[in-house]
Scaffold this motif. Structure first.
Motif, PDB file in Angstrom:
ATOM      1  N   GLU A 147     -14.834 -26.611  28.296  1.00 48.98           N
ATOM      2  CA  GLU A 147     -14.257 -26.406  27.064  1.00 48.98           C
ATOM      3  C   GLU A 147     -12.958 -26.815  26.850  1.00 48.98           C
ATOM      4  OE1 GLU A 147     -14.037 -21.902  26.920  1.00 48.98           O
ATOM      5  OE2 GLU A 147     -16.271 -21.721  27.498  1.00 48.98           O
ATOM      6  N   MET A 165     -11.213 -33.380  16.300  1.00 43.02           N
ATOM      7  CA  MET A 165     -12.384 -33.000  16.511  1.00 43.02           C
ATOM      8  C   MET A 165     -13.533 -33.870  16.013  1.00 43.02           C
ATOM      9  SD  MET A 165     -12.583 -28.943  15.899  1.00 43.02           S
ATOM     10  CE  MET A 165     -14.522 -29.007  16.032  1.00 43.02           C
ATOM     11  N   ALA A 171     -17.336 -31.135  19.183  1.00 46.02           N
ATOM     12  CA  ALA A 171     -18.199 -29.951  18.932  1.00 46.02           C
ATOM     13  C   ALA A 171     -19.419 -30.433  19.580  1.00 46.02           C
ATOM     14  CB  ALA A 171     -18.376 -29.425  17.646  1.00 46.02           C
ATOM     15  N   GLN A 172     -19.826 -31.596  19.815  1.00 48.49           N
ATOM     16  CA  GLN A 172     -20.933 -32.104  20.171  1.00 48.49           C
ATOM     17  C   GLN A 172     -20.833 -32.284  21.671  1.00 48.49           C
ATOM     18  OE1 GLN A 172     -20.016 -33.684  17.214  1.00 48.49           O
ATOM     19  NE2 GLN A 172     -21.259 -31.712  16.318  1.00 48.49           N
ATOM     20  N   ALA A 175     -17.721 -26.801  24.174  1.00 42.53           N
ATOM     21  CA  ALA A 175     -17.191 -25.532  23.261  1.00 42.53           C
ATOM     22  C   ALA A 175     -15.969 -25.969  22.928  1.00 42.53           C
ATOM     23  CB  ALA A 175     -17.366 -24.125  23.691  1.00 42.53           C
ATOM     24  N   VAL A 176     -15.207 -25.793  21.683  1.00 43.31           N
ATOM     25  CA  VAL A 176     -14.123 -25.887  21.407  1.00 43.31           C
ATOM     26  C   VAL A 176     -13.220 -24.704  20.876  1.00 43.31           C
ATOM     27  CG1 VAL A 176     -12.551 -27.095  19.626  1.00 43.31           C
ATOM     28  CG2 VAL A 176     -14.622 -28.248  20.420  1.00 43.31           C
ATOM     29  N   PRO A 200     -16.975 -25.356  13.623  1.00 44.81           N
ATOM     30  CA  PRO A 200     -17.940 -25.139  14.619  1.00 44.81           C
ATOM     31  C   PRO A 200     -16.855 -24.911  15.901  1.00 44.81           C
ATOM     32  CG  PRO A 200     -18.003 -27.486  14.639  1.00 44.81           C
ATOM     33  CD  PRO A 200     -17.240 -27.101  13.543  1.00 44.81           C
ATOM     34  N   VAL A 201     -16.352 -23.743  15.857  1.00 39.61           N
ATOM     35  CA  VAL A 201     -15.105 -23.776  16.878  1.00 39.61           C
ATOM     36  C   VAL A 201     -15.120 -21.997  17.147  1.00 39.61           C
ATOM     37  CG1 VAL A 201     -13.662 -25.550  16.293  1.00 39.61           C
ATOM     38  CG2 VAL A 201     -13.034 -23.200  15.429  1.00 39.61           C
TER      39      VAL A 201
END
Length: 218
Positions: A147, A165, A171-172, A175-176, A200-201
């Motif tokens: 992460e 990011m 994000a790919q 997890a962020v 997407p976090v």
């Protein structure tokens, strides 16, 4: 299991609490906090771990961890990787069957960390005062079970983190986590930015501080 007697570490504290951060938030966890850190982030809440502590043999650390009969163990600091024997500790914890995570500031090389460990890499923002210390090569050593965390001091940090990011396709990669710096950025404000931008976090608030404030040992 036997250990080489020279394998010792300087320990600030070992304690049992609820995990306050990461995807394992809320899970009962043993924390092993190592002494020392090369960084001086503006929002640091564990400055007491910069110095002091006690020298402990690896076998004694393992015995104390085992006394809690945990499933999860987190090695943290300070900056745990500042002590070279941290790698031995991580490997020993994994060998003992624990689910192990490492909290690292990202300024030191993580390539030697046991692959079984969940690495939680804290990318330093401009607001931290230590952005120039980020070791970007660490990103290539992250897998899907690891992460990335950003502690954000304000909107400038948020915009900077968004750009990072995108540039590194974080994000790919894994997890962020976006976490508001206590007393500097309201969690609700950060939540609204994330929703507005459809990032997407995972918004992360520190559960242990909601429960126990800034008290050490939690």
């Amino acid at each position: 299991m036997s250990y080489v007697t020279s394998e010792s570490l300087r320990i600030s504290e070992i304690f049992y609490s609820l995990q306050g951060e990461t995807s394992r938030v809320g899970l009962p966890t043993v924390f092993v906090r190592l002494t020392g850190c090369p960084l001086r982030c503006s929002y640091c809440d564990t400055a007491y771990a910069f110095t002091g502590g006690q020298s402990m043999q690896l076998s004694a650390i393992m015995d104390e961890v085992a006394s809690y009969a945990p499933r999860y163990v987190t090695v943290t600091g300070g900056e745990p990787l500042a002590q070279k024997n941290c790698l031995f500790l991580l490997r020993a914890l994994c060998d003992a069957g624990y689910e192990v995570s490492l909290e690292t500031g990202g300024a030191l090389d993580v390539s030697g960390v046991d692959a079984r460990v969940m690495k939680v890499l804290d990318i330093k923002t401009p607001g931290s005062g230590e952005v120039q210390k980020n070791l970007w090569g660490n990103l290539q050593h992250l897998g899907r079970h690891d992460e990335i965390k950003f502690v954000l001091c304000g909107e400038a940090d948020y915009q900077w983190a968004k750009q990072v990011m995108q540039e590194h396709a974080l994000a790919q990669r894994c997890a962020v986590l976006f976490s508001p710096a206590q007393g500097q950025l309201a969690p609700t404000e950060l939540a609204e930015w994330i929703l507005r931008d459809r990032l997407p976090v995972r918004l992360q608030v520190q559960l242990h501080k909601l429960l126990w404030g800034n008290e050490a040992g939690h």
